[in-house]
Design a protein around this motif. Structure first.
Motif, PDB file in Angstrom:
ATOM      1  N   SER A 539      36.833  17.261  47.138  1.00 23.49           N
ATOM      2  CA  SER A 539      36.912  15.805  47.358  1.00 23.49           C
ATOM      3  C   SER A 539      35.723  15.138  46.681  1.00 23.49           C
ATOM      4  O   SER A 539      34.919  14.439  47.298  1.00 23.49           O
ATOM      5  N   THR A 540      35.609  15.375  45.396  1.00 29.05           N
ATOM      6  CA  THR A 540      34.430  14.956  44.643  1.00 29.05           C
ATOM      7  C   THR A 540      34.464  13.468  44.319  1.00 29.05           C
ATOM      8  O   THR A 540      35.496  12.804  44.418  1.00 29.05           O
ATOM      9  N   TRP A 541      33.308  12.957  43.897  1.00 26.80           N
ATOM     10  CA  TRP A 541      33.200  11.528  43.586  1.00 26.80           C
ATOM     11  C   TRP A 541      34.231  11.087  42.555  1.00 26.80           C
ATOM     12  O   TRP A 541      34.713   9.945  42.589  1.00 26.80           O
ATOM     13  N   ALA A 542      34.570  11.976  41.634  1.00 24.75           N
ATOM     14  CA  ALA A 542      35.483  11.613  40.561  1.00 24.75           C
ATOM     15  C   ALA A 542      36.899  11.353  41.059  1.00 24.75           C
ATOM     16  O   ALA A 542      37.702  10.744  40.355  1.00 24.75           O
ATOM     17  N   ARG A 543      37.204  11.817  42.275  1.00 18.08           N
ATOM     18  CA  ARG A 543      38.513  11.547  42.863  1.00 18.08           C
ATOM     19  C   ARG A 543      38.374  11.036  44.303  1.00 18.08           C
ATOM     20  O   ARG A 543      39.233  11.256  45.123  1.00 18.08           O
ATOM     21  N   GLN A 544      37.268  10.340  44.559  1.00 12.66           N
ATOM     22  CA  GLN A 544      37.097   9.685  45.859  1.00 12.66           C
ATOM     23  C   GLN A 544      37.169   8.173  45.683  1.00 12.66           C
ATOM     24  O   GLN A 544      36.569   7.414  46.452  1.00 12.66           O
ATOM     25  N   GLU A 545      37.896   7.760  44.670  1.00 10.16           N
ATOM     26  CA  GLU A 545      38.015   6.338  44.394  1.00 10.16           C
ATOM     27  C   GLU A 545      38.727   5.585  45.522  1.00 10.16           C
ATOM     28  O   GLU A 545      38.523   4.397  45.718  1.00 10.16           O
ATOM     29  N   HIS A 546      39.539   6.308  46.297  1.00  9.81           N
ATOM     30  CA  HIS A 546      40.294   5.663  47.383  1.00  9.81           C
ATOM     31  C   HIS A 546      39.438   5.463  48.624  1.00  9.81           C
ATOM     32  O   HIS A 546      39.739   4.617  49.469  1.00  9.81           O
ATOM     33  N   ASN A 547      38.371   6.244  48.784  1.00  8.37           N
ATOM     34  CA  ASN A 547      37.512   6.130  49.957  1.00  8.37           C
ATOM     35  C   ASN A 547      36.309   5.228  49.720  1.00  8.37           C
ATOM     36  O   ASN A 547      35.680   4.772  50.653  1.00  8.37           O
ATOM     37  N   GLY A 548      35.967   5.041  48.480  1.00  9.45           N
ATOM     38  CA  GLY A 548      34.890   4.119  48.202  1.00  9.45           C
ATOM     39  C   GLY A 548      33.526   4.769  48.006  1.00  9.45           C
ATOM     40  O   GLY A 548      33.360   5.981  48.038  1.00  9.45           O
ATOM     41  N   PHE A 549      32.545   3.909  47.823  1.00 16.13           N
ATOM     42  CA  PHE A 549      31.201   4.313  47.406  1.00 16.13           C
ATOM     43  C   PHE A 549      30.561   5.283  48.388  1.00 16.13           C
ATOM     44  O   PHE A 549      29.801   6.174  48.004  1.00 16.13           O
ATOM     45  N   SER A 550      30.854   5.143  49.673  1.00 16.60           N
ATOM     46  CA  SER A 550      30.227   5.991  50.688  1.00 16.60           C
ATOM     47  C   SER A 550      30.583   7.461  50.509  1.00 16.60           C
ATOM     48  O   SER A 550      29.856   8.338  50.972  1.00 16.60           O
ATOM     49  N   THR A 737      38.478   2.041  43.863  1.00 16.71           N
ATOM     50  CA  THR A 737      39.041   1.633  42.572  1.00 16.71           C
ATOM     51  C   THR A 737      39.997   2.716  42.103  1.00 16.71           C
ATOM     52  O   THR A 737      40.486   3.511  42.904  1.00 16.71           O
ATOM     53  N   SER A 738      40.257   2.794  40.809  1.00 20.30           N
ATOM     54  CA  SER A 738      41.172   3.812  40.295  1.00 20.30           C
ATOM     55  C   SER A 738      40.383   5.015  39.793  1.00 20.30           C
ATOM     56  O   SER A 738      39.182   4.896  39.494  1.00 20.30           O
ATOM     57  N   PRO A 739      41.045   6.179  39.667  1.00 17.69           N
ATOM     58  CA  PRO A 739      40.321   7.362  39.180  1.00 17.69           C
ATOM     59  C   PRO A 739      39.673   7.144  37.815  1.00 17.69           C
ATOM     60  O   PRO A 739      38.509   7.524  37.615  1.00 17.69           O
ATOM     61  N   PHE A 740      40.394   6.522  36.901  1.00 15.06           N
ATOM     62  CA  PHE A 740      39.811   6.382  35.568  1.00 15.06           C
ATOM     63  C   PHE A 740      38.717   5.323  35.542  1.00 15.06           C
ATOM     64  O   PHE A 740      37.753   5.430  34.777  1.00 15.06           O
ATOM     65  N   ASP A 741      38.822   4.321  36.397  1.00 12.57           N
ATOM     66  CA  ASP A 741      37.755   3.328  36.470  1.00 12.57           C
ATOM     67  C   ASP A 741      36.460   3.975  36.932  1.00 12.57           C
ATOM     68  O   ASP A 741      35.364   3.543  36.537  1.00 12.57           O
ATOM     69  N   MET A 742      36.548   5.023  37.777  1.00 15.88           N
ATOM     70  CA  MET A 742      35.351   5.766  38.153  1.00 15.88           C
ATOM     71  C   MET A 742      34.709   6.414  36.933  1.00 15.88           C
ATOM     72  O   MET A 742      33.483   6.453  36.795  1.00 15.88           O
ATOM     73  N   MET A 743      35.538   6.930  36.035  1.00 15.52           N
ATOM     74  CA  MET A 743      34.997   7.528  34.804  1.00 15.52           C
ATOM     75  C   MET A 743      34.321   6.455  33.947  1.00 15.52           C
ATOM     76  O   MET A 743      33.226   6.675  33.402  1.00 15.52           O
ATOM     77  N   LEU A 744      34.962   5.294  33.854  1.00 11.32           N
ATOM     78  CA  LEU A 744      34.382   4.210  33.059  1.00 11.32           C
ATOM     79  C   LEU A 744      33.070   3.730  33.662  1.00 11.32           C
ATOM     80  O   LEU A 744      32.070   3.525  32.953  1.00 11.32           O
ATOM     81  N   LYS A 795      45.905  -0.057  39.028  1.00  9.32           N
ATOM     82  CA  LYS A 795      46.124   1.376  38.814  1.00  9.32           C
ATOM     83  C   LYS A 795      45.826   1.723  37.366  1.00  9.32           C
ATOM     84  O   LYS A 795      45.697   0.843  36.500  1.00  9.32           O
ATOM     85  N   ASP A 796      45.712   3.020  37.085  1.00 13.77           N
ATOM     86  CA  ASP A 796      45.559   3.499  35.715  1.00 13.77           C
ATOM     87  C   ASP A 796      46.916   3.515  35.026  1.00 13.77           C
ATOM     88  O   ASP A 796      47.977   3.483  35.671  1.00 13.77           O
ATOM     89  N   HIS A 797      46.897   3.602  33.691  1.00 16.19           N
ATOM     90  CA  HIS A 797      48.133   3.835  32.965  1.00 16.19           C
ATOM     91  C   HIS A 797      48.764   5.144  33.459  1.00 16.19           C
ATOM     92  O   HIS A 797      48.063   6.110  33.777  1.00 16.19           O
ATOM     93  N   ASP A 798      50.061   5.194  33.493  1.00 17.66           N
ATOM     94  CA  ASP A 798      50.756   6.363  34.027  1.00 17.66           C
ATOM     95  C   ASP A 798      50.441   7.639  33.271  1.00 17.66           C
ATOM     96  O   ASP A 798      50.488   8.732  33.841  1.00 17.66           O
ATOM     97  N   ASP A 799      50.134   7.516  31.977  1.00 13.16           N
ATOM     98  CA  ASP A 799      49.892   8.721  31.167  1.00 13.16           C
ATOM     99  C   ASP A 799      48.416   9.053  31.014  1.00 13.16           C
ATOM    100  O   ASP A 799      48.043   9.916  30.223  1.00 13.16           O
TER     101      ASP A 799
END
Length: 806
Positions: A539-550, A737-744, A795-799
């Protein structure tokens, strides 16, 4: 005479059904003349002898039996140690000896007030356990002098209990963990009783407060028992304790609410009779609970015993000095007479104190304890508390199935955690009494629920799982999970601690204390190897976009990196097959702190099982399929370390094929973080030649790292030509936010990797340099458009996370 129990064993589970007298007074016993006179005398003499040695250890470097007047030269130059808790710890030790000798009780002693090392060492000397592990510490004048004079000086025993203390499974440097460690030690040890002393200072800590619930995760049919003793002596280093200000009714109400039967021991005049009766009662209650469970008729919500031992702090020490109380106050916490070497009055007070024990009645002229002192020491050496094999004999390695049988098809998508869950299910099946998972209520969320096909949760106060065992302990307390894991591991078994990445930092100091214990253990010849302590961070930061900064924090990686290199391992496997290989290795390894970081979401399986095994053995390799010309003669090296950020590196390599086809890219994945360490700084560190072979000696390198960039900078420090290196990682940027927005947001996206590659490649490839600015601007434009889309559509682009093609 036997104890007269005035309360029926295991009263109703509902505290409201208990008689008012029990809630107000606790369990009442008839203790008058409980011990035979010879037994009582022996216990008192053992206590006097141990108290004397403990006090002498703090002060003396000569004249250890006070056979002449003490002079300043007899006093150590530095006075270190903690006297206040010692008499209570010795009292418990003496009564445990009585029980072991009388009944053959299989017991370990865990001491929460770990700074009471003089108490434990003095008892170990009297039972002659020290000489088993330290031949020079013989039970005579020579050995006594060496023990006393060597305490808390360079080369001698430290002032806290540690791995060098025979019988110890708990580091005494930090308070709060003794109780949870004790519960871990008795799991799958059905005949073991751990007597755990919790100091009233330690009882104020958060970890201890939750650990009181530990018995609710103990199935008495398959595991042993913990007998907690709360040592209420009223004071910590310079203040009253919370428990010291509570009256009996308050304490009884508290522990009755926890689910215990409470017995208070406070009759100082007859304290040995009281404690002996209380011990016998408590062990009788434990036996009833276990017998019921093992006969197939378990007691619903059994009330386990807890003893509250009230005694003055520093009992038997100086009563007062210079108008201030010492015994029964915080002044006895450490060194009661700190000026004894320079102050004549204090020196005289010290001599009077030590002589009050009448050491000539306790030891022969040769320094050997007299027979009466030794009459309560267990006859069988292996039963003595300092020689219990559970505390030092190491572990039997797990039976770990060959992981390749659980491998995933290359080119598919799979959650690393789901693949690992299937492997762990087989590990549980092969090791039904030697492996447990300690999880803070996140097992299903982390997609490890395949294990429930083979086992269940062990939660005895839940009707669904009661009396059915279970290899999974889920309690929403990272501290309790860690303590149980430590106790389970140090007594010879192997465990796993999966957790959300952001919250492993809660137990950082516990992990560090444990690593100190194992570091010392490895340097002590009589301590055998234990299984590694294994953390699974998902449940790493890169995919915790749904839970937020905490929920976004990879800092635990840095905590492990700071450990002694020989005992720390950090792995970031890039796909399911690599994770299976890594987990299999960690469960087989010994004496390490292993941290595995991965994703629970489906991600591409880049490598076949065969290639994954080779990759993990090497720790890093060139991924030819994503590189230009198999990575030969690159302009830039792109490095991915971590599941999601490696995906972005590969996506960047695919993007660069279209935008800048003249750029020659080599893609490297690192799965064993420690290989990056400077040559010679870690057992896994690459040689300089191997480092240059993998990353080139002079071309630009860009690291896309899962953790904080500063960690990678520290690892790489000492490598040659580091000005060519750029690093991106978690920047402490995030939200819901969205998963890819976390990368950005954290500059780890494919676009950031691609622009870094262009800048690096332009330094050595003129064809890249000619159009580098235009290409970089175009890629930044793509990134801006992607962000606009995310904020416009939610959301991110589907692809976005489709597997890149080359």
């Amino acid at each position: 005479m036997p104890a007269q129990i005035l309360l029926q064993a295991n009263p109703p589970a509902d505290p409201s059904l208990l008689p008012d007298s029990v809630l107000q007074l606790g369990v009442q016993l008839e203790t008058k003349d409980y011990l035979a006179s010879d037994e009582l005398k022996a216990i008192k003499m053992f206590r006097r002898a141990a108290d004397y040695i403990a006090a002498a250890m703090i002060f003396l470097n000569h004249n250890v039996l006070v056979e002449r007047d003490i002079t300043p030269d007899d006093i150590k130059s530095r006075l270190l140690g903690h006297w206040g808790t010692c008499p209570g710890l010795i009292m418990v030790y003496a009564h445990m000896n009585r029980l072991i000798r009388k009944t053959g009780l299989n017991a370990l002693y865990v001491v929460g007030p770990g700074h009471g090392a003089p108490a434990i060492l003095s008892c170990l000397f009297l039972e002659d356990s020290l000489s088993v592990f330290y031949p020079e510490l013989t039970r005579d004048r020579k050995g006594l002098h060496k023990l006393v004079s060597g305490f808390s000086v360079p080369g001698g025993f430290p002032s806290h209990i540690n791995a060098g203390t025979p019988g110890a499974i708990h580091e005494g440097g930090e308070l709060g963990y003794a109780l949870s460690v004790s519960f871990g030690a008795i799991m799958d040890n059905p005949d073991l009783v751990v007597v755990c002393v919790v100091g009233d200072g330690e009882a104020e800590t958060g970890p201890t407060s939750t650990a009181w619930h530990g018995f609710k995760y103990i199935d008495p049919a398959e595991s042993g028992a913990v007998l907690p003793i709360v040592h209420v002596n009223g004071f910590k280093i310079s203040e009253r304790t919370i428990y010291g200000t509570m009256d009996d009714k308050e304490i009884i109400a508290l522990f009755t609410g926890y689910g215990y039967q409470v017995r208070i021991i406070e009759d100082l005049e007859h304290i040995d009779n009281d404690l002996a009766a209380s011990f016998d009662w408590a062990l009788g209650e434990i036996k009833k609970i276990q017998s019921a469970a093992r006969s197939g008729k378990p007691i619903v919500k059994p009330r386990w015993p807890v003893l509250i031992l009230r005694s003055p702090k520093g009992l038997g020490g100086p009563k007062s000095f210079h108008g201030e109380f010492i015994e029964g106050s915080f002044h006895s916490h450490q060194v009661p007479l700190p000026g004894a070497k320079k102050d004549a009055e204090e020196l005289a007070a010290l001599q009077a104190w030590l002589k009050s024990y009448s050491p000539q009645e306790l030891f022969t002229p040769e320094g050997v304890p007299v027979p009466e002192v030794l009459s309560i020491v267990p006859d069988v050496a292996g039963q003595r508390l300092g020689q219990k094999k559970e505390s030092f004999a190491g572990y039997a390695p797990l039976k770990v199935p060959e992981w390749e049988g659980f491998g995933v098809e290359q080119g598919s998508q799979e959650s690393c955690m789901k693949a690992v869950g299937r492997l762990l299910t087989a590990v549980i099946k092969e090791n039904p009494k030697a492996f447990r998972i300690f999880s803070p209520d996140e097992l299903v969320s982390n997609k490890l629920d395949a294990v429930f096909e083979e086992t269940g949760r062990n939660f005895q106060w839940d009707i669904e799982s009661r009396a059915q065992g279970g290899r999974i302990v889920e309690i929403l307390s990272e501290h309790t999970c860690q303590g149980m894991l430590q106790g389970y591991t140090l007594t010879g078994r192997t465990g796993l601690f999966p957790s959300y990445e952001a919250f492993l930092g809660i137990i950082q100091t516990m992990m560090v204390q444990y690593s100190k214990f194992t570091k010392m253990s490895a340097e002590i010849p009589w301590r055998q190897a234990c299984g590694s302590i294994n953390y699974l961070e998902t449940s790493t930061w890169a995919r915790q976009e749904h839970n937020g900064f905490s929920h976004q924090n990879p800092a635990f990686i840095g905590a492990v990196l700071n450990l002694k290199p020989g005992f720390a391992r950090v792995y970031l496997p890039p796909d399911a097959n690599c994770f299976l290989s890594t987990m299999s290795h960690c469960l087989r390894a010994k004496n390490y702190v292993n941290l595995m970081v991965g994703s629970k979401q489906p991600t591409p399986v880049w490598l076949s099982p065969e290639d994954a095994d080779k990759h993990c053995i090497a720790g890093a390799s060139v991924w030819k399929f994503a590189s230009v010309d198999d990575g030969v003669n690159p302009d830039v090296v792109l490095v991915g370390i971590g599941v999601e950020v490696t995906f972005e590196v590969i996506a960047a390599a695919a993007l660069l094929r279209k935008v800048a086809p003249e750029l020659r890219v080599r893609v490297v994945n690192v799965t064993d973080l420690m290989i990056l360490s400077a040559n010679g700084s870690h057992p896994h560190a690459l040689s300089d030649e191997a480092f240059d072979s993998l990353f080139t000696p002079d071309k630009a390198i860009h690291f896309n790292y899962h953790g904080y960039p500063i960690e990678l900078k520290g690892l790489l420090f000492g490598r040659r030509n580091l000005e060519r290196v750029s690093i991106e990682g978690y920047r402490e940027e995030g939200t819901t936010t969205s998963p890819f927005d976390m990368m950005l947001a954290n500059h780890t996206s494919r676009f950031h990797v691609a622009t870094a590659a262009l800048r690096g490649g332009a330094l050595s490839n003129p064809k890249v340099a000619v159009s580098a600015h235009a290409d970089e601007s175009y890629i930044k434009h793509l990134a801006a458009k992607e962000k606009d889309y995310i904020y416009a559509n939610g959301k991110d682009h589907d692809d976005t996370f489709d597997t890149p093609t080359f």
